[in-house]
Motif scaffolding. Structure first.
Motif, PDB file in Angstrom:
ATOM      1  N   ARG A 467     -25.867 -41.006  10.664  1.00 39.34           N
ATOM      2  CA  ARG A 467     -25.007 -41.679   9.680  1.00 39.34           C
ATOM      3  C   ARG A 467     -24.625 -43.073  10.161  1.00 39.34           C
ATOM      4  O   ARG A 467     -24.634 -44.034   9.376  1.00 39.34           O
ATOM      5  N   ARG A 468     -24.275 -43.199  11.428  1.00 39.07           N
ATOM      6  CA  ARG A 468     -23.900 -44.519  11.952  1.00 39.07           C
ATOM      7  C   ARG A 468     -25.089 -45.478  11.886  1.00 39.07           C
ATOM      8  O   ARG A 468     -24.934 -46.674  11.586  1.00 39.07           O
ATOM      9  N   ALA A 469     -26.281 -44.959  12.185  1.00 36.40           N
ATOM     10  CA  ALA A 469     -27.473 -45.806  12.126  1.00 36.40           C
ATOM     11  C   ALA A 469     -27.735 -46.272  10.696  1.00 36.40           C
ATOM     12  O   ALA A 469     -28.075 -47.442  10.464  1.00 36.40           O
ATOM     13  N   LEU A 470     -27.564 -45.363   9.728  1.00 33.85           N
ATOM     14  CA  LEU A 470     -27.803 -45.723   8.330  1.00 33.85           C
ATOM     15  C   LEU A 470     -26.737 -46.675   7.809  1.00 33.85           C
ATOM     16  O   LEU A 470     -27.018 -47.517   6.933  1.00 33.85           O
ATOM     17  N   ALA A 471     -25.522 -46.553   8.317  1.00 31.17           N
ATOM     18  CA  ALA A 471     -24.453 -47.460   7.872  1.00 31.17           C
ATOM     19  C   ALA A 471     -24.811 -48.908   8.195  1.00 31.17           C
ATOM     20  O   ALA A 471     -24.438 -49.835   7.447  1.00 31.17           O
ATOM     21  N   GLY A 472     -25.528 -49.104   9.272  1.00 27.16           N
ATOM     22  CA  GLY A 472     -25.938 -50.458   9.628  1.00 27.16           C
ATOM     23  C   GLY A 472     -27.147 -50.942   8.849  1.00 27.16           C
ATOM     24  O   GLY A 472     -27.601 -52.072   9.055  1.00 27.16           O
ATOM     25  N   CYS A 473     -27.679 -50.084   7.970  1.00 33.55           N
ATOM     26  CA  CYS A 473     -28.856 -50.464   7.183  1.00 33.55           C
ATOM     27  C   CYS A 473     -28.495 -50.869   5.761  1.00 33.55           C
ATOM     28  O   CYS A 473     -29.393 -51.000   4.911  1.00 33.55           O
ATOM     29  N   ALA A 474     -27.208 -51.021   5.474  1.00 36.18           N
ATOM     30  CA  ALA A 474     -26.794 -51.361   4.111  1.00 36.18           C
ATOM     31  C   ALA A 474     -27.478 -52.643   3.653  1.00 36.18           C
ATOM     32  O   ALA A 474     -27.484 -53.649   4.367  1.00 36.18           O
ATOM     33  N   GLY A 475     -28.055 -52.582   2.451  1.00 39.36           N
ATOM     34  CA  GLY A 475     -28.710 -53.747   1.878  1.00 39.36           C
ATOM     35  C   GLY A 475     -30.142 -53.950   2.335  1.00 39.36           C
ATOM     36  O   GLY A 475     -30.847 -54.814   1.805  1.00 39.36           O
ATOM     37  N   MET A 476     -30.598 -53.175   3.314  1.00 39.76           N
ATOM     38  CA  MET A 476     -31.975 -53.313   3.786  1.00 39.76           C
ATOM     39  C   MET A 476     -32.944 -52.708   2.777  1.00 39.76           C
ATOM     40  O   MET A 476     -32.588 -51.768   2.051  1.00 39.76           O
ATOM     41  N   PRO A 477     -34.160 -53.224   2.700  1.00 40.57           N
ATOM     42  CA  PRO A 477     -35.155 -52.611   1.807  1.00 40.57           C
ATOM     43  C   PRO A 477     -35.543 -51.232   2.301  1.00 40.57           C
ATOM     44  O   PRO A 477     -35.332 -50.886   3.470  1.00 40.57           O
TER      45      PRO A 477
END
Length: 527
Positions: A467-477
């Motif tokens: 979840r923490r890793a995905l939170a840093g992917c906001a807006g990424m393709p």
């Protein structure tokens, strides 16, 4: 000169007063002179006269009237020399036969080693033709069974390099060739008229043919081809013993060619099946971005128990169907069941709007099969609705999908259900989420969260770390998110053993909708 009765028969010209050089062969006369002048003994069978002949420690020997004799000198009391001649022709023939047998055994051992070192059919044909030309004949041809109407032929001259050619010919036009290609016993060389050899069978530069051997290359159950041996006119014809030896060599060549052909066929079949089992490459469909990645449990394998598929809608405006699953187990056996599940889901696409019905039918199909494995699944139906994407999600015993919002919040989709293939029913609850531009829904298998590694090597990657890793992917393709998750999991593992891993991202691209001229059609999406 004196002689006994046996010597008189062997050397009829020998007698009192006759010089030994006139009555005996040159090798015996030279040996006599050398011993008489000081005990020096020439090498065996030497025809060289005089004291410069080198000395030999073994018995003197040579030929008399086609027979092989050993000569043993004995100096008598009066200074004369008596020669005892022992006929050892049979021993000599036995030694030559033993030497020949050793050479042939070494040749066959080398042939087996060289041929079995390759599983390439053309390479095996090259080796067969080249080794046969160097040791068995003046030229050799390795012929494989015809492909259609063309006959593959590898030709090699002694001292030359093998070359491949194809000929549109009828093998039955050559005596013994058609029968050999069908695996029948070889026709004796003496039955084949060299003049009947067609031009394509005679290598350029060889000249007129004196004798031909055509022998089959026996394979595993079916003939592997034919070996043709050619000798020039004016040279010794093939003997029966040489033909038998050629068949021994052909047996080894045929086994290697058959193994190479079987390997090629199995490789082709494997590649075809592999293409059907490998996950597809994903891209944008009807205004929705898709990306996926898969990693098998063993790095040397390409398939396993995890899978995903994306099926575009048959009608514009309808949702595309996405499935991601995890079969119990890994490796080829698990991959076989993933193929069955994927094919079953593909057949159920007409009812993709009802996830529960699809899962129930899939569950029944798995229970009625011979497989004892079960699987977890998550189904998704995604469709563009204006600037947003509507996604219906249904989990069947699978980790819940995660939603990455534009502000970096990670939500868990409210869906759950029972795995398929284990119980009589597989109830599940479907939920619907809406993705704004730049937001993503991530589907994944437990191979990601259960990956063991980290600093101590025994900690799981875990749900919270994901979840923490995905939170840093906001807006990424979508593609960037998938690559990021895969990279983090690989770094966490650090080369340790792991389960199959699969991840799929469904994203709403940051786009603007352009309607058609009349303002009522679906239009298109552009960056």
């Amino acid at each position: 000169m004196q002689r006994n009765e046996a010597a008189a028969i062997l050397l009829p010209q020998a007698g009192p007063g006759t010089p030994l050089a006139q009555a005996a062969p040159s090798w015996l006369a030279a040996a006599h002179d050398a011993v008489r002048r000081g005990g020096r003994r020439p090498v065996q069978g030497s025809d060289v006269q005089g004291s410069d002949v080198p000395e030999s420690d073994g018995p003197l020997s040579g030929f008399i009237d086609g027979r092989h004799f050993e000569a043993h000198p004995s100096t008598r009391d009066d200074g004369t020399i008596a020669w005892w001649l022992v006929d050892d022709t049979d021993h000599q023939l036995a030694r030559e036969a033993l030497h020949m047998e050793r050479e042939r055994t070494a040749f066959l051992a080398k042939a087996s080693s060289t041929l079995l070192s390759s599983l390439n059919l053309e390479r095996c044909m090259d080796i067969t033709a080249q080794m046969a030309a160097e040791s068995l004949a003046d030229a050799a041809l390795a012929i494989a069974p015809s492909r259609g109407h063309r006959l593959p032929v590898v030709t090699c001259l002694r001292g030359g390099k093998p070359s491949l050619s194809h000929h549109t010919v009828n093998p039955d036009d050559v005596p013994g060739l058609g029968e050999a290609l069908r695996g029948f016993p070889p026709v004796p060389s003496r039955w084949i008229d060299p003049a009947s050899a067609p031009e394509w069978m005679i290598p350029e530069g060889l000249g007129p043919i004196g004798s031909i051997v055509i022998t089959p290359l026996p394979g595993h159950g079916v003939p592997a081809g034919v070996l043709v041996l050619l000798r020039k006119a004016g040279t010794a014809a093939f003997t029966d013993e040489e033909e038998v030896f050629a068949r021994l060599f052909a047996a080894r060549s045929g086994a290697a060619m058959s193994a190479a052909r079987l390997y090629a066929e199995q490789t082709t079949i494997t590649e075809i099946l592999m293409r059907e089992l490998l996950p597809p490459s994903l891209h944008q469909i009807s205004g929705v971005d898709y990306a996926g990645a898969y990693r098998a449990s063993d790095d040397h394998e390409r398939i396993g128990g995890d899978f995903y598929d994306v099926h575009p809608a048959a009608t514009d405006g309808e949702p595309s169907f996405v499935a991601l699953g995890d079969v119990c187990g890994k490796g080829l056996e698990a991959a076989v069941l993933t193929g069955k599940i994927r094919n079953t889901l593909h057949a159920l696409l007409p009812m993709a709007d009802d996830h529960q019905r699809m899962l129930s039918l899939l569950n029944t199909a798995l229970l009625n099969s011979h497989h004892t494995r079960f699987a977890t699944l998550v189904l998704a139906s995604a469709a563009r609705r204006g600037s947003q994407v509507e996604v219906r999600l249904t989990s069947a015993g699978h980790p819940k999908p995660l939603i990455i919002r534009a502000n970096g919040t990670v939500e868990e989709a409210d869906t759950r259900g029972t795995l398929v293939g284990a119980m009589e029913s597989a109830p599940a609850r479907t939920t619907t989420v809406t993705l704004a531009p730049g937001e993503t829904c991530v589907l994944y298998t437990d191979g990601i969260t259960e990956a063991k590694g980290g600093p101590m090597g025994d900690a799981q990657f875990g749900d919270e770390r994901l979840r923490r890793a995905l939170a840093g992917c906001a807006g990424m393709p979508a593609e960037g998110i998938v690559e990021h998750v895969q990279m983090l999991a690989s770094q966490w593992l650090g080369g340790r053993r792991h389960d199959d891993m699969a991840v799929v991202a469904i994203s709403t691209p940051r786009t603007h909708h352009l309607s058609a001229v009349d303002g009522h059609t679906r239009g298109r999406y552009t960056a």
